[in-house]
Design a protein around this motif. Structure first.
Motif, PDB file in Angstrom:
ATOM      1  N   THR A 132       2.663 -10.897  -7.369  1.00 12.91           N
ATOM      2  CA  THR A 132       1.471 -10.908  -6.525  1.00 12.91           C
ATOM      3  C   THR A 132       0.241 -11.253  -7.363  1.00 12.91           C
ATOM      4  O   THR A 132       0.096 -10.785  -8.488  1.00 12.91           O
ATOM      5  CB  THR A 132       1.281  -9.531  -5.854  1.00 12.91           C
ATOM      6  N   THR A 133      -0.640 -12.060  -6.808  1.00 15.24           N
ATOM      7  CA  THR A 133      -1.873 -12.412  -7.517  1.00 15.24           C
ATOM      8  C   THR A 133      -2.815 -11.219  -7.557  1.00 15.24           C
ATOM      9  O   THR A 133      -2.717 -10.304  -6.721  1.00 15.24           O
ATOM     10  CB  THR A 133      -2.603 -13.584  -6.834  1.00 15.24           C
ATOM     11  N   VAL A 134      -3.741 -11.227  -8.487  1.00 13.91           N
ATOM     12  CA  VAL A 134      -4.739 -10.164  -8.600  1.00 13.91           C
ATOM     13  C   VAL A 134      -5.533 -10.051  -7.304  1.00 13.91           C
ATOM     14  O   VAL A 134      -5.797  -8.950  -6.809  1.00 13.91           O
ATOM     15  CB  VAL A 134      -5.676 -10.418  -9.800  1.00 13.91           C
ATOM     16  N   GLU A 135      -5.900 -11.207  -6.740  1.00 17.99           N
ATOM     17  CA  GLU A 135      -6.701 -11.221  -5.518  1.00 17.99           C
ATOM     18  C   GLU A 135      -5.977 -10.546  -4.354  1.00 17.99           C
ATOM     19  O   GLU A 135      -6.594  -9.912  -3.511  1.00 17.99           O
ATOM     20  CB  GLU A 135      -7.068 -12.658  -5.127  1.00 17.99           C
ATOM     21  N   ALA A 136      -4.671 -10.700  -4.301  1.00 15.30           N
ATOM     22  CA  ALA A 136      -3.902 -10.079  -3.223  1.00 15.30           C
ATOM     23  C   ALA A 136      -3.526  -8.631  -3.551  1.00 15.30           C
ATOM     24  O   ALA A 136      -3.454  -7.786  -2.654  1.00 15.30           O
ATOM     25  CB  ALA A 136      -2.632 -10.894  -2.953  1.00 15.30           C
ATOM     26  N   ALA A 137      -3.297  -8.328  -4.818  1.00 16.25           N
ATOM     27  CA  ALA A 137      -2.843  -6.990  -5.212  1.00 16.25           C
ATOM     28  C   ALA A 137      -3.944  -5.941  -5.098  1.00 16.25           C
ATOM     29  O   ALA A 137      -3.677  -4.814  -4.660  1.00 16.25           O
ATOM     30  CB  ALA A 137      -2.305  -7.014  -6.641  1.00 16.25           C
ATOM     31  N   GLU A 138      -5.143  -6.273  -5.491  1.00 18.94           N
ATOM     32  CA  GLU A 138      -6.225  -5.276  -5.502  1.00 18.94           C
ATOM     33  C   GLU A 138      -6.465  -4.629  -4.140  1.00 18.94           C
ATOM     34  O   GLU A 138      -6.531  -3.408  -4.049  1.00 18.94           O
ATOM     35  CB  GLU A 138      -7.513  -5.889  -6.055  1.00 18.94           C
ATOM     36  N   PRO A 139      -6.589  -5.404  -3.045  1.00 20.62           N
ATOM     37  CA  PRO A 139      -6.789  -4.737  -1.751  1.00 20.62           C
ATOM     38  C   PRO A 139      -5.585  -3.894  -1.317  1.00 20.62           C
ATOM     39  O   PRO A 139      -5.758  -2.854  -0.686  1.00 20.62           O
ATOM     40  CB  PRO A 139      -7.043  -5.880  -0.762  1.00 20.62           C
ATOM     41  N   LEU A 140      -4.368  -4.341  -1.650  1.00 21.31           N
ATOM     42  CA  LEU A 140      -3.180  -3.553  -1.309  1.00 21.31           C
ATOM     43  C   LEU A 140      -3.195  -2.206  -2.023  1.00 21.31           C
ATOM     44  O   LEU A 140      -2.914  -1.163  -1.432  1.00 21.31           O
ATOM     45  CB  LEU A 140      -1.916  -4.311  -1.691  1.00 21.31           C
ATOM     46  N   MET A 141      -3.526  -2.247  -3.298  1.00 16.31           N
ATOM     47  CA  MET A 141      -3.548  -1.018  -4.093  1.00 16.31           C
ATOM     48  C   MET A 141      -4.643  -0.076  -3.618  1.00 16.31           C
ATOM     49  O   MET A 141      -4.436   1.137  -3.516  1.00 16.31           O
ATOM     50  CB  MET A 141      -3.681  -1.347  -5.577  1.00 16.31           C
ATOM     51  N   ALA A 145      -5.972   0.076  -0.578  1.00 14.20           N
ATOM     52  CA  ALA A 145      -5.616   0.615   0.729  1.00 14.20           C
ATOM     53  C   ALA A 145      -4.565   1.718   0.589  1.00 14.20           C
ATOM     54  O   ALA A 145      -4.658   2.754   1.253  1.00 14.20           O
ATOM     55  CB  ALA A 145      -5.105  -0.505   1.626  1.00 14.20           C
ATOM     56  N   ALA A 146      -3.579   1.525  -0.291  1.00 15.18           N
ATOM     57  CA  ALA A 146      -2.541   2.533  -0.482  1.00 15.18           C
ATOM     58  C   ALA A 146      -3.112   3.819  -1.059  1.00 15.18           C
ATOM     59  O   ALA A 146      -2.644   4.908  -0.751  1.00 15.18           O
ATOM     60  CB  ALA A 146      -1.435   1.996  -1.380  1.00 15.18           C
ATOM     61  N   ALA A 147      -4.135   3.694  -1.884  1.00 14.97           N
ATOM     62  CA  ALA A 147      -4.757   4.866  -2.489  1.00 14.97           C
ATOM     63  C   ALA A 147      -5.833   5.467  -1.590  1.00 14.97           C
ATOM     64  O   ALA A 147      -6.362   6.538  -1.879  1.00 14.97           O
ATOM     65  CB  ALA A 147      -5.363   4.505  -3.844  1.00 14.97           C
ATOM     66  N   GLY A 148      -6.171   4.762  -0.496  1.00 15.35           N
ATOM     67  CA  GLY A 148      -7.164   5.277   0.430  1.00 15.35           C
ATOM     68  C   GLY A 148      -8.575   5.215  -0.106  1.00 15.35           C
ATOM     69  O   GLY A 148      -9.413   6.030   0.237  1.00 15.35           O
ATOM     70  N   VAL A 149      -8.835   4.223  -0.973  1.00 16.47           N
ATOM     71  CA  VAL A 149     -10.171   4.057  -1.529  1.00 16.47           C
ATOM     72  C   VAL A 149     -10.646   2.636  -1.260  1.00 16.47           C
ATOM     73  O   VAL A 149      -9.826   1.729  -1.118  1.00 16.47           O
ATOM     74  CB  VAL A 149     -10.211   4.348  -3.051  1.00 16.47           C
ATOM     75  N   PRO A 150     -11.953   2.400  -1.211  1.00 18.54           N
ATOM     76  CA  PRO A 150     -12.451   1.041  -0.992  1.00 18.54           C
ATOM     77  C   PRO A 150     -12.065   0.114  -2.125  1.00 18.54           C
ATOM     78  O   PRO A 150     -12.001   0.542  -3.291  1.00 18.54           O
ATOM     79  CB  PRO A 150     -13.973   1.212  -0.940  1.00 18.54           C
ATOM     80  N   ALA A 151     -11.787  -1.135  -1.813  1.00 14.67           N
ATOM     81  CA  ALA A 151     -11.408  -2.140  -2.831  1.00 14.67           C
ATOM     82  C   ALA A 151     -12.576  -2.506  -3.713  1.00 14.67           C
ATOM     83  O   ALA A 151     -13.691  -2.414  -3.400  1.00 14.67           O
ATOM     84  CB  ALA A 151     -10.850  -3.385  -2.166  1.00 14.67           C
TER      85      ALA A 151
END
Length: 132
Positions: free
Chosen positions: A115-124, A126-132
């Motif tokens: 996964t690219t950084v651009e795609a991974a950061e929002p996923l991570m 959201a999973a942690a329940g914090v703003p990107a």
């Protein structure tokens, strides 16, 4: 003539892990992990070393999906035996479930290694329940 020195590369890659804040209501996903490969022998020790001490000694790890290379049923990580399992029919296909006796269970979203950084950061985030 001057020579610019390059900073040394880290001997251990930075762990790409984002955990949900402690406390509050129980969560279905407790955070996200972005491994560098699907080689569980290489990736799991780094993950376990980066977990909070409060999680205790992880004794079992279950990965979901056929993409993981699976070693024998257990491995030694920091002098602790960790039983390894793979599930092909789990309700959440891209997760790892970690169990620590007497401490609890934690489910982490696994962001695919390619996964690219651009795609991974929002996923991570959201999973942690914090703003990107």
């Amino acid at each position: 003539m001057t020579t610019a020195l390059q900073p040394p590369l880290p001997s251990h890659p930075v762990l790409r892990l984002r955990l949900a804040p402690q406390g509050g209501t129980p969560r279905r996903i407790d955070g996200a992990w972005w491994p560098r490969s699907y080689d569980l022998l290489a990736e799991l020790p780094r993950l376990l070393a980066g977990l909070p001490r409060a999680w205790g000694n992880i004794s079992s790890a279950t990965v979901n999906g056929p993409m993981w290379s699976m070693p024998p049923g257990r491995m030694l990580v920091a002098n602790q035996v960790v039983r390894l399992h793979r599930s092909l029919t789990a309700p959440a296909p891209h997760t790892i479930v970690l169990l620590a006796p007497g401490r609890g269970r934690w489910d982490l979203l696994v962001v695919p290694p390619d996964t690219t950084v651009e795609a991974a950061e929002p996923l991570m985030a959201a999973a942690a329940g914090v703003p990107a």
